[in-house]
Write a protein that holds these residues in place. Structure first.
Motif, PDB file in Angstrom:
ATOM      1  N   ASN B 192     -18.723 -24.660 -41.654  1.00 26.88           N
ATOM      2  CA  ASN B 192     -18.390 -25.358 -42.894  1.00 26.88           C
ATOM      3  C   ASN B 192     -18.192 -26.858 -42.756  1.00 26.88           C
ATOM      4  O   ASN B 192     -18.077 -27.545 -43.760  1.00 26.88           O
ATOM      5  CB  ASN B 192     -17.093 -24.771 -43.469  1.00 26.88           C
ATOM      6  N   ILE B 193     -18.113 -27.342 -41.530  1.00 30.33           N
ATOM      7  CA  ILE B 193     -17.646 -28.717 -41.353  1.00 30.33           C
ATOM      8  C   ILE B 193     -18.544 -29.735 -42.054  1.00 30.33           C
ATOM      9  O   ILE B 193     -18.051 -30.685 -42.668  1.00 30.33           O
ATOM     10  CB  ILE B 193     -17.448 -29.045 -39.857  1.00 30.33           C
ATOM     11  N   ASP B 194     -19.853 -29.531 -42.017  1.00 31.17           N
ATOM     12  CA  ASP B 194     -20.739 -30.507 -42.659  1.00 31.17           C
ATOM     13  C   ASP B 194     -20.518 -30.532 -44.164  1.00 31.17           C
ATOM     14  O   ASP B 194     -20.502 -31.590 -44.782  1.00 31.17           O
ATOM     15  CB  ASP B 194     -22.206 -30.178 -42.378  1.00 31.17           C
ATOM     16  N   PHE B 195     -20.351 -29.345 -44.713  1.00 33.65           N
ATOM     17  CA  PHE B 195     -20.154 -29.232 -46.153  1.00 33.65           C
ATOM     18  C   PHE B 195     -18.897 -29.978 -46.602  1.00 33.65           C
ATOM     19  O   PHE B 195     -18.904 -30.693 -47.596  1.00 33.65           O
ATOM     20  CB  PHE B 195     -20.056 -27.751 -46.519  1.00 33.65           C
ATOM     21  N   TYR B 196     -17.818 -29.785 -45.840  1.00 33.04           N
ATOM     22  CA  TYR B 196     -16.564 -30.396 -46.259  1.00 33.04           C
ATOM     23  C   TYR B 196     -16.439 -31.844 -45.890  1.00 33.04           C
ATOM     24  O   TYR B 196     -15.915 -32.644 -46.634  1.00 33.04           O
ATOM     25  CB  TYR B 196     -15.371 -29.637 -45.662  1.00 33.04           C
ATOM     26  N   ARG B 197     -16.877 -32.150 -44.687  1.00 29.84           N
ATOM     27  CA  ARG B 197     -16.592 -33.485 -44.187  1.00 29.84           C
ATOM     28  C   ARG B 197     -17.230 -34.541 -45.074  1.00 29.84           C
ATOM     29  O   ARG B 197     -16.594 -35.468 -45.520  1.00 29.84           O
ATOM     30  CB  ARG B 197     -17.110 -33.614 -42.759  1.00 29.84           C
TER      31      ARG B 197
END
Lengths: 210, 210
Positions: B192-197
């Motif tokens: 998920n990191i790309d989506f949130y960051r």
């Protein structure tokens, strides 16, 4: 199934709703042992000694630090917060799961001591929601609002030090996700391989030899 | 929350109850797309074409292999089993989750192509249970029983190639653990990191600049 207690760390930016989620989670997981923090900040309305926090004077807190009685501690917006070490270590040693609800500074300190902990980053569903929650709390001056809001932006960069990110869109959904994470971690192969491999393999070997 | 589909591989030793658990899981997770295998083995009582398997002749199966239409395939107890590639790849590309219920040989082939899949090792609660389940199926000769039982012992050593181990003590409990694993994986930071960051950080930056 699992032999050692799980250390679950619920953390995230200020205003994500960690306290609300933790309060909602507890009655649904009666076996979960929730650590109670020590703090020097004044009780908010409805907070009780030994339930929400152990409220300490600065002197008392300083003594706990000097005696190494705190697993982690941090200064947040001028107040001190810390996690009493004995509670956590005793439950984990007895194979029980422990939940810590702490800020990011504290979580990163705990991670250095418990790298196998389960680190959950709770985030608000949107920036608007974050803003309205901080304002809605009604205990903030404009200065302290700016401090919190700016900190939340900076804090997001720590997400990659965590194992899971849970959106607190609805408290019940966030709690369900956290329960799922705990159940999934209890099934993780690295946490279970010794338990299964040895007795089960030995049993199978002696069976198939007959 | 998550942007790409999860590939969930439910696998484990022969006799662990993969088929039973998969059948029980489906109605509780209507959004989960369960891949249907191709096989050269004869249908068992109650099994239907296109529901449990695509039943193929050896010649038809061989053609699928030659046309690279199978994601994985294996020979198990003299029969061939394989996973049609297109179904899996199309759903994952559309951001949908796909479940494969396959043997260990197949799972390890899939892992080489999809290292980010979620690999679940289903095991029976005890050796006695494994034995009684294999015998209770009533379709085994003594020779095929020995083959299966010996294979189960050898197959346990592959547990460490999996992410999760789920004990099939009660089918409902095994299904609940699998649902929790899927929900937890949807919350994993690496997924998920790309989506949130990016969007969230950018939003926060522009907000805090104002």
């Amino acid at each position: 199934m699992i032999q050692t207690g799980l250390l679950i760390v619920l953390s995230g930016p200020s205003g994500a709703g960690k306290g609300t989620v933790c309060t909602a989670l507890r009655p649904t997981m009666p076996d979960l042992n929730v650590s109670i923090s020590a703090t020097t900040r004044a009780p908010r309305s409805g907070e009780a000694e030994g339930v929400n926090y152990f409220f300490k004077s600065r002197e008392q807190f300083q003594e706990m630090v000097e005696r190494d009685e705190l697993l982690e501690w941090a200064q947040v917006y001028g107040n001190f917060y810390g996690t009493p070490r004995k509670y956590v270590e005793d439950f984990l040693a007895a194979g029980k799961d422990v939940l810590l609800e702490i800020d990011i500074q504290g979580a990163l300190q705990v991670k250095r001591q418990f790298p196998n902990g389960v680190f959950i980053f709770l985030i608000p569903p949107s920036l608007e929601e974050l803003r309205s929650r901080i304002i809605g709390r009604g205990t903030e001056t404009e200065e302290s609002f700016r401090l919190r809001f700016g900190a939340a932006a900076g804090e997001l960069k720590y997400m990659d030090q965590y194992d899971y990110v849970v959106v607190n869109d609805r408290v019940d959904d966030a709690c369900r996700r956290i329960r799922s994470i705990i159940e999934a971690e209890r099934c993780s192969v690295p946490r279970n391989i010794d338990f299964y491999r040895h007795p089960f393999q030995n049993e199978l070997k002696s069976e198939t030899r007959n």
